[in-house]
Design a protein around this motif. Structure first.
Motif, PDB file in Angstrom:
ATOM      1  N   GLN A   1       0.829  -1.200   0.000  1.00 51.57           N
ATOM      2  CA  GLN A   1       0.000   0.000   0.000  1.00 51.57           C
ATOM      3  C   GLN A   1       0.869   1.257   0.000  1.00 51.57           C
ATOM      4  O   GLN A   1       1.645   1.489   0.931  1.00 51.57           O
TER       5      GLN A   1
ATOM      6  N   GLU B   1       1.994   4.974   0.694  1.00 49.75           N
ATOM      7  CA  GLU B   1       1.636   5.925   1.742  1.00 49.75           C
ATOM      8  C   GLU B   1       2.623   7.086   1.736  1.00 49.75           C
ATOM      9  O   GLU B   1       3.787   6.927   1.379  1.00 49.75           O
TER      10      GLU B   1
ATOM     11  N   SER C   1       8.096  -2.740  -1.696  1.00 51.52           N
ATOM     12  CA  SER C   1       7.135  -2.879  -0.612  1.00 51.52           C
ATOM     13  C   SER C   1       7.853  -3.459   0.603  1.00 51.52           C
ATOM     14  O   SER C   1       8.552  -4.464   0.503  1.00 51.52           O
TER      15      SER C   1
END
Length: 331
Positions: free
Chosen positions: A275, A277, A305
Motif C-alpha cells: 500500500q 503511503e 514494498s
C-alpha cells in the motif's frame, strides 16, 4: 502555487532553491549489526544514494537514518562539489540520527531531544520507566538560500509505526502485546510531534508571516494522522481547504503541509505491505509558502514494498523511501 511535473525537476536559475527530506534507510558502514554485510554492498548503496541526490540536485536535504557519521562523510565524498553537513548528537538505540546535507553553509540553532517540561513522560514498553525524550533528536539549522533571506529548517524522524518487541522481535507473541506496543508507539510519536512543534514555535516566534521556516522529516504517518496534524498548529487554511486564500489569525503560527501540491501519481514516499503511503513531509510557514513553486517526490525507480521486519533490507542498495522536495523562488 505550481504543481510538480514529474520526478525530474526543471532547470533552475540563481533565484531558485530546492529543499527536501529523505530517509536514507540504515546508512551504516559495513560489518555492523544493521548496515551492509560487506564492502561491495556498501559501495552499491553509496552509489545508489549519490545517483539520486545528483539527479535531483537539492540545495538542502534533511536526512534520516544516518547510522554512522562517517557513512554520511563517505556519501558526501561520492558527490560532486562541496557539501556541508550537520548531524544530531542524539541517535536512537540503533545509532540512527537525523541530519542535513547542504550546498550552502549551515548554522546549527538547536538539537532537541527532551519533551517540553509541561508534557508528562510517556510509557514506551511493558517494562522500562516512562520516557521524557524523543527517540531521535530533532535538529534545527539556518542557511541563506538568497542574500538577505535566512531560512530556518528543522529535520526530524518520529517514532515508527513498524513495531518492535522485546528480545529484538518484530512479531508479537499475541494480539494483546501487539495492541499495547502499537499504543506505546502512538504515545511516543504524539509526544515527539509536540516536541518538534515547540521547536517550530521558537523559530516562528509568532511571526510566521515574515519568517521563512520549514519542518522536514519522516513523520511516520500520513497527512491526516493526528500526530501529523499536531505539527501544523492552528486548524484551517491548509492547501485545498476553503479558507486557503483567506488570511486569518492563525497564519502567524501555522505550518502548511505541501502534500496536496505533490502530483497525485507521486503522492507517496513509501510502500508498506503493498500500500503506497505518504509519511515523509515538508511543512512551511506562511512566508515560505509564498515562495513555493512546486512540490514533488523523487524516487528513481518504483519503491519496494516493505513489511514488519526492516532487517531483511540491510543489503539493498536503494532506500525504501522516496525523497520529498520543494522548489522555492527568491526575488
Amino acid at each position: 502555487m505550481a504543481v510538480g511535473k514529474g520526478f525530474l525537476r526543471e532547470p533552475r536559475g540563481q533565484e531558485m532553491a530546492i529543499i527536501g527530506t529523505w530517509n536514507l534507510e540504515n546508512l551504516y558502514r559495513p560489518g555492523g549489526r544493521f548496515g551492509p554485510k560487506d564492502e561491495d554492498a556498501y559501495a552499491a548503496k553509496l552509489k545508489a544514494l549519490a545517483s539520486t541526490i545528483t539527479r535531483l540536485d537539492p540545495d538542502l536535504l534533511g536526512v534520516q537514518e544516518v547510522g554512522d557519521p562517517q557513512a554520511l562523510a563517505d556519501l558526501t565524498d561520492t558527490l560532486d562539489g562541496q557539501w556541508h553537513t550537520a548531524l544530531s548528537a542524539h541517535p536512537d538505540g540503533r545509532g540512527i540520527r537525523v541530519g542535513f546535507l547542504s550546498r550552502l553553509p549551515l548554522t546549527t540553532l538547536a538539537d532537541v531531544t527532551d519533551f517540553p517540561s509541561s508534557l508528562a513522560p510517556v510509557q514506551a514498553d511493558d517494562h522500562n520507566e516512562p520516557t521524557a525524550r524523543m527517540g531521535r533528536g530533532a535538529l534545527a539549522v539556518r542557511l541563506e538560500p538568497a542574500p538577505g533571506h535566512p531560512l530556518d529548517v528543522v529535520v526530524c524522524h518520529l517514532k515508527s509505526k513498524l513495531l518492535s518487541f522485546p528480545d529484538g522481535r518484530f512479531n508479537p507473541r499475541d494480539e494483546g502485546e501487539r495492541a499495547r506496543y502499537a499504543a506505546y508507539a502512538l504515545f511516543r510519536r504524539g509526544a515527539e510531534a509536540v516536541t518538534v512543534r515547540g521547536l517550530a514555535d521558537e523559530l516562528l516566534a509568532g511571526d510566521g508571516e515574515a519568517r521563512d521556516v520549514a519542518v522536514l522529516g519522516d513523520l511516520n504517518d500520513e497527512p491526516a494522522a493526528a500526530t501529523t496534524q499536531i505539527l501544523l498548529g492552528p486548524t484551517g487554511s491548509q492547501i485545498g481547504a476553503s479558507g486557503f486564500d483567506r488570511p486569518d489569525h492563525g497564519d502567524a503560527a501555522r505550518l502548511w503541509n505541501l502534500a496536496p501540491s505533490i502530483p497525485e501519481d507521486q503522492r507517496h514516499s513509501r510502500v508498506h505491505a503493498g500500500q503506497p503511503e505518504l509519511i515523509d513531509h515538508i511543512l512551511v510557514s506562511h512566508a515560505l509558502l509564498a515562495r513555493v513553486e512546486q512540490a514533488f517526490t523523487g524516487a528513481e525507480h518504483p519503491l519496494p514494498s516493505v513489511d514488519a521486519d526492516p532487517t531483511e533490507r540491510r543489503d539493498k542498495p536503494a532506500s525504501d523511501h522516496a525523497p520529498v522536495l520543494a522548489t522555492l523562488r527568491y526575488p
